[in-house]
Design a protein around this motif. Structure first.
Motif, short mmCIF file in Angstrom:
data_model
loop_
_atom_site.label_atom_id
_atom_site.label_comp_id
_atom_site.label_asym_id
_atom_site.label_seq_id
_atom_site.Cartn_x
_atom_site.Cartn_y
_atom_site.Cartn_z
N SER A 158 0.82 -1.21 0.00
CA SER A 158 0.00 0.00 0.00
C SER A 158 0.86 1.26 0.00
O SER A 158 0.54 2.24 -0.68
N CYS A 159 1.95 1.24 0.76
CA CYS A 159 2.86 2.40 0.79
C CYS A 159 3.50 2.62 -0.59
O CYS A 159 3.65 3.76 -1.04
N THR A 160 3.86 1.51 -1.24
CA THR A 160 4.45 1.61 -2.59
C THR A 160 3.44 2.16 -3.58
O THR A 160 3.77 3.01 -4.43
N SER A 161 2.20 1.70 -3.49
CA SER A 161 1.15 2.20 -4.38
C SER A 161 0.87 3.67 -4.12
O SER A 161 0.63 4.45 -5.07
N LEU A 162 0.90 4.07 -2.86
CA LEU A 162 0.69 5.48 -2.52
C LEU A 162 1.78 6.35 -3.14
O LEU A 162 1.50 7.44 -3.68
N LEU A 163 3.02 5.88 -3.08
CA LEU A 163 4.13 6.61 -3.70
C LEU A 163 3.92 6.76 -5.21
O LEU A 163 4.20 7.83 -5.79
N SER A 164 3.40 5.71 -5.84
CA SER A 164 3.19 5.78 -7.29
C SER A 164 2.13 6.81 -7.64
O SER A 164 2.25 7.54 -8.64
N TRP A 165 1.06 6.91 -6.82
CA TRP A 165 0.03 7.94 -7.08
C TRP A 165 0.59 9.35 -6.93
O TRP A 165 0.26 10.26 -7.70
N ILE A 166 1.44 9.53 -5.93
CA ILE A 166 2.05 10.84 -5.73
C ILE A 166 2.92 11.22 -6.93
O ILE A 166 2.89 12.37 -7.42
N LEU A 167 3.68 10.25 -7.43
CA LEU A 167 4.53 10.51 -8.60
C LEU A 167 3.69 10.84 -9.83
O LEU A 167 4.06 11.72 -10.63
N ILE A 168 2.58 10.15 -10.01
CA ILE A 168 1.71 10.42 -11.16
C ILE A 168 1.13 11.82 -11.07
O ILE A 168 1.10 12.57 -12.06
N ALA A 169 0.66 12.20 -9.88
CA ALA A 169 0.03 13.51 -9.72
C ALA A 169 1.02 14.65 -9.93
O ALA A 169 0.66 15.71 -10.47
N LEU A 170 2.27 14.44 -9.54
CA LEU A 170 3.28 15.51 -9.61
C LEU A 170 4.24 15.35 -10.78
O LEU A 170 5.19 16.14 -10.91
N ALA A 171 4.01 14.36 -11.65
CA ALA A 171 4.96 14.05 -12.72
C ALA A 171 5.21 15.24 -13.65
O ALA A 171 4.26 15.75 -14.25
N PRO A 172 6.48 15.67 -13.81
CA PRO A 172 6.80 16.76 -14.73
C PRO A 172 7.03 16.26 -16.16
O PRO A 172 7.01 17.03 -17.11
N ASN A 173 7.28 14.95 -16.30
CA ASN A 173 7.58 14.39 -17.62
C ASN A 173 7.19 12.92 -17.66
O ASN A 173 6.81 12.33 -16.64
N VAL A 174 7.32 12.31 -18.83
CA VAL A 174 6.87 10.93 -19.01
C VAL A 174 7.79 9.94 -18.28
O VAL A 174 7.33 8.85 -17.87
N ALA A 175 9.05 10.29 -18.05
CA ALA A 175 9.96 9.40 -17.33
C ALA A 175 9.46 9.15 -15.91
O ALA A 175 9.56 8.03 -15.38
#
Length: 477
Positions: free
Chosen positions: A95-112
């Protein structure tokens, strides 16, 4: 009618702590469903002129496959964690790993950044779909184990429907907010749930296992069940638990064969092809009466509705009955679709019956989820012995991912080279083969303890029968 209601009430009697633990533990599956279905509604947004992140054609493919790559890469991590830190703690890490992925998606500056997020979401999903079914199967009373084990797939289907409902109609970051709130809710509730008594006993923590079992059962004296679990753990400890024991030990070998075939059957009966190519299939059939977003939502609703009914029937009618019914009806739906495409290919005018593909696809969604789409996840945590459960379930999950990729490639190759009817004829035939395999090979685990299932796989007679009265007596004991 009154008798049926009484039976349902009896099924839930004394199981509230198990239901609460299972519900809070499977919230992460909603997020996995959202991640699984994320690319379908999000990629068109990223392709649009007002996209928040510019992507190329190559990026589209990688954003889909990076989720699967993350799942495969997470296999050794999952095997290590579920035995090292336990089923409950592994679910929390997921769940913590999935939460981190959502944060990265929301704040993603680029496709990488999206690549990294998708990789992490796949890793989290693999861990959750191994650790959580293990946890649920090990805490649940056998009279309700099938229902509780199916919760994880119900939650995943709800997550797919949720992303289809939210993503096309809201800003890019909104699904990330919804997913994050769900995970925070899980972490705030599931962290206080008891650990698996099976896991605690396997680590020689007898007092902790007793306390966990007392919290999970409403009965005052659970010593008899604790002794049963202890004996099962001690017997299974005699099995070395080496990777080769998955093949050398008869019960493990049969469990591996059953899970391999059922995981293959799910994909080679066409589910990944349907989910990822539905719009192109209906377009080729000349049946585009609905927008792709609407079709996807209806398809998801059909799957979720059928899976919900299945979760209540799996402990009443048994795993084999649902598998046989589902695989045979799935084969019929695919056969009708194949015949339609075949007639269209050879030049028949099928415009008057162009409603058939839509009807078949929606019927397929329902009949597939009744059994083929639900039962494998239910029995995956039931079949393997405690010593090899982590390895067995992780390998089964790996095969699920691999067979998914193979089925999609097979569909693309056959449909492009020979026409759409050829892969559907093949999938239909394999569905019917699955029916025969289920009748002959798949064991019925309804109403049996995990230890009784091991005896059944070894070819030894279970201690008790699997009728309701025997189950009742076991529960009362």
């Amino acid at each position: 009618m009154q008798k049926q209601k009484t039976g349902i009430r009896h099924m839930f009697t004394g199981t509230l702590p198990q239901v609460v633990a299972s519900l809070t533990g499977t919230i992460s599956a909603v997020n996995d469903g959202m991640h699984y279905g994320w690319s379908a509604p999000i990629i068109p947004i990223l392709q649009s002129d007002d996209t928040p992140i510019r992507i190329s054609k190559t990026d589209e493919s990688w954003l889909e496959t990076m989720y699967l790559i993350g799942g495969i890469a997470g296999l050794p991590v999952t095997i290590y964690l579920v035995d090292k830190i336990g089923r409950k703690n592994s679910t929390i890490v997921s769940s913590c790993t999935s939460l981190l992925s959502w944060i990265l998606i929301a704040l993603a500056p680029n496709v990488a950044c999206l690549y990294v997020a998708r990789f992490l979401s796949g890793l989290a999903g693999d861990m959750a779909f191994v650790a959580t079914p293990m946890y649920v199967a090990e805490i649940a009373d056998q009279k309700i184990r099938g229902l509780l084990s199916s919760l994880i797939y119900l939650m995943m289907l709800f997550g797919i429907l949720l992303i289809y409902l939210i993503a096309p109609f809201t800003p890019f970051y909104v699904p990330s907010i919804v997913g994050s709130l769900l995970l925070i809710t899980q972490l705030a509730s599931f962290s206080f749930m008891p650990k698996s008594p099976y896991y605690l006993l396997s680590k020689n923590k007898v007092d902790s296992a007793r306390k966990a079992l007392d919290r999970l059962r409403t009965t005052k004296n659970n010593e008899a069940e604790l002794e049963d679990i202890s004996r099962a753990i001690e017997r299974q400890k005699k099995e070395k638990g080496r990777p080769q024991d998955l093949l050398l030990v008869k019960s493990n070998r049969k469990a591996l064969i059953v899970m391999t075939v059922l995981n293959a059957a799910q994909h080679f009966c066409g589910i990944s092809v349907m989910l990822m190519n539905m719009h192109s299939i209906l377009t080729e059939a000349g049946s585009v009466y609905l927008k792709s977003t609407t079709t996807a939502i209806i398809f998801s609703v059909c799957m979720l509705t059928a899976a919900t009914f299945s979760s209540f029937f799996v402990d009443k009618y048994g795993r084999k009955f649902l598998l046989i019914t589902s695989s045979s009806l799935t084969g019929i739906c695919l056969l009708v679709l194949a015949i339609y495409f075949n007639l269209k290919t050879v030049g028949y005018d099928v415009r008057s019956v162009s409603w058939i593909p839509i009807a078949c696809v929606m019927a397929y969604a329902a009949v597939f989820k009744i059994g083929l789409g639900m039962v494998p996840i239910v029995i995956s945590a039931e079949l393997f012995s405690n010593r090899v459960k982590a390895m067995g379930m992780t390998i089964a999950d790996a095969m699920y991912l691999i067979f998914g990729l193979l089925s999609i490639e097979l569909y693309k190759g056959l449909s492009e080279s020979y026409g759409y009817h050829v892969p559907f004829y093949l999938f239909s035939a394999l569905s019917l083969v699955t029916t025969v395999f289920t009748i002959v090979i798949v064991p019925e685990t309804k109403g049996k303890t995990l230890e009784e299932i091991q005896m059944l796989l070894k070819g030894e007679k279970p201690v008790c029968s699997n009728d309701d009265d025997a189950t009742d007596n076991l529960t009362q004991a």
